[in-house]
Design a protein around this motif. Structure first.
Motif, PDB file in Angstrom:
ATOM      1  N   GLU A  61       7.190   3.941  -5.378  1.00  0.00           N
ATOM      2  CA  GLU A  61       6.064   4.786  -4.960  1.00  0.00           C
ATOM      3  C   GLU A  61       4.691   4.465  -5.812  1.00  0.00           C
ATOM      4  O   GLU A  61       3.873   4.341  -4.799  1.00  0.00           O
ATOM      5  CB  GLU A  61       6.288   6.236  -4.864  1.00  0.00           C
TER       6      GLU A  61
ATOM      7  N   ASN B 260       1.666   2.885  -3.511  1.00  0.00           N
ATOM      8  CA  ASN B 260       0.381   3.347  -3.562  1.00  0.00           C
ATOM      9  C   ASN B 260      -0.562   2.532  -4.150  1.00  0.00           C
ATOM     10  O   ASN B 260      -1.624   2.766  -3.296  1.00  0.00           O
ATOM     11  CB  ASN B 260       0.676   4.656  -4.521  1.00  0.00           C
TER      12      ASN B 260
ATOM     13  N   PHE C 178      -2.033  10.137  -0.088  1.00  0.00           N
ATOM     14  CA  PHE C 178      -0.655   9.315   0.545  1.00  0.00           C
ATOM     15  C   PHE C 178       0.464  10.378   0.210  1.00  0.00           C
ATOM     16  O   PHE C 178       1.413  10.126   1.142  1.00  0.00           O
ATOM     17  CB  PHE C 178      -0.174   8.055  -0.206  1.00  0.00           C
ATOM     18  N   HIS C 179       0.487  11.387  -0.365  1.00  0.00           N
ATOM     19  CA  HIS C 179       1.584  12.293  -0.517  1.00  0.00           C
ATOM     20  C   HIS C 179       2.193  12.733   0.392  1.00  0.00           C
ATOM     21  O   HIS C 179       3.516  12.815   0.683  1.00  0.00           O
ATOM     22  CB  HIS C 179       1.506  13.268  -1.684  1.00  0.00           C
TER      23      HIS C 179
ATOM     24  N   PHE D   9       2.882  11.763   3.054  1.00  0.00           N
ATOM     25  CA  PHE D   9       3.337  10.741   4.235  1.00  0.00           C
ATOM     26  C   PHE D   9       4.368   9.904   3.574  1.00  0.00           C
ATOM     27  O   PHE D   9       4.895   8.951   3.923  1.00  0.00           O
ATOM     28  CB  PHE D   9       2.268   9.909   4.617  1.00  0.00           C
ATOM     29  N   ILE D  10       4.885  10.181   2.257  1.00  0.00           N
ATOM     30  CA  ILE D  10       6.143   9.566   1.495  1.00  0.00           C
ATOM     31  C   ILE D  10       7.198   9.521   2.351  1.00  0.00           C
ATOM     32  O   ILE D  10       7.419  10.850   2.927  1.00  0.00           O
ATOM     33  CB  ILE D  10       6.140  10.337   0.080  1.00  0.00           C
TER      34      ILE D  10
ATOM     35  N   THR E  81       7.852   8.475   5.403  1.00  0.00           N
ATOM     36  CA  THR E  81       7.690   8.503   6.942  1.00  0.00           C
ATOM     37  C   THR E  81       7.783   6.901   7.249  1.00  0.00           C
ATOM     38  O   THR E  81       7.253   6.708   8.628  1.00  0.00           O
ATOM     39  CB  THR E  81       6.587   9.071   7.255  1.00  0.00           C
TER      40      THR E  81
ATOM     41  N   GLU F 262       5.730   2.790   6.545  1.00  0.00           N
ATOM     42  CA  GLU F 262       4.518   2.374   6.074  1.00  0.00           C
ATOM     43  C   GLU F 262       3.353   2.421   7.139  1.00  0.00           C
ATOM     44  O   GLU F 262       2.025   2.756   6.721  1.00  0.00           O
ATOM     45  CB  GLU F 262       4.568   1.007   5.511  1.00  0.00           C
TER      46      GLU F 262
ATOM     47  N   ARG G 155       2.896   5.138   9.013  1.00  0.00           N
ATOM     48  CA  ARG G 155       2.394   6.489   8.996  1.00  0.00           C
ATOM     49  C   ARG G 155       1.769   6.633   7.593  1.00  0.00           C
ATOM     50  O   ARG G 155       0.806   7.391   7.375  1.00  0.00           O
ATOM     51  CB  ARG G 155       3.694   7.368   9.203  1.00  0.00           C
ATOM     52  N   TYR G 156       2.301   5.878   6.586  1.00  0.00           N
ATOM     53  CA  TYR G 156       1.801   6.270   5.198  1.00  0.00           C
ATOM     54  C   TYR G 156       0.382   5.657   5.288  1.00  0.00           C
ATOM     55  O   TYR G 156      -0.561   6.492   4.629  1.00  0.00           O
ATOM     56  CB  TYR G 156       2.772   5.346   4.415  1.00  0.00           C
TER      57      TYR G 156
END
Length: 222
Positions: free
Chosen positions: A21, A25, A44-45, A47-48, A50, A52, A54-55
């Motif tokens: 992560e 990130n 970004f938290h 969307f972890i 889900t 890339e 969506r991230y």
């Protein structure tokens, strides 16, 4: 009711097997900076786990920033893959747990919302290459990503194991929801979220080093 036998263990990858992560990130932050937008790690938290698209897309939406998602993902992976050889490590105990599962005769799979290029690079780096696994399921293998159950159900099909005989190991809220929706038991490890936020899982451990074969077998027989 007859207890269900544990037949397979399905591992998420990012945040479960690998401490990736911080790298994705950093790569995403660098990608946005190249395009003229300064974003923060904590953006970004939510969307972890889900995937890339969506991230990256979730953060772009937050800032109202227009983004070609496919190109942004390509560039983010390019930066990420440059970081992997020197910075990516397995979580302590992760590789050992996979080997213990396999030695016990359990089938094992990776099911990740990441693209295959990232999955294969990560697995090779930590010494668990794709050939180690009975199945490797990536973002390309399901239309709907976590929290939908599609990735885990695809893994069960490839393993030829009923979902009820699978236990999932996850770190993200979306992954716990996906496991439950798939009809699978779930162990959560508190590597990406505090333990108190993971209580929807059947069992919570602080780290994957604390997860035992007995934990997995007990969950399957509930």
């Amino acid at each position: 009711m007859k207890p269900t036998a544990l037949t397979a263990v399905i591992f998420d990858m990012d945040g479960v097997l690998t401490d990736s992560e911080p790298l994705i990130n950093a790569a995403a932050i660098a990608m946005f900076k190249e395009r003229g937008l300064v974003v923060q790690p904590e953006d970004f938290h939510p969307f972890i786990g889900t995937g890339e698209l969506r991230y990256l897309g979730g953060v772009a939406e937050k800032y109202g920033f227009p983004l070609d998602l496919q190109e942004a993902k390509r560039r983010t992976y390019e930066i990420y893959l440059q970081l992997v050889p020197s910075q990516l490590r397995a979580f302590p105990g992760a590789v050992e747990l996979v080997h213990r599962c396999r030695a016990a005769g359990l089938r094992t799979a990776v099911a990740s919302s990441a693209d295959r290029i990232k999955i294969e690079a990560n697995l090779r780096q930590i010494g668990l290459p794709p050939s180690t696994w009975d199945a490797v399921v990536s973002a390309e293998d399901a239309v709907h990503k976590k929290p939908a159950p599609d990735l885990f159900l695809a893994a069960a099909r490839r393993l030829q194991v009923p979902p009820a005989q699978c236990v999932v190991i996850e770190d993200a809220l979306s992954g716990i929801q996906a496991a439950r929706a798939a009809g699978m038991r779930c162990v959560a490890v508190a590597s990406s979220y505090p333990a108190e936020q993971l209580q929807a899982a059947d069992l919570v451990r602080q780290s994957i080093a604390e997860v035992t074969l007995a934990d997995l077998q007990a969950l399957a027989s509930r």
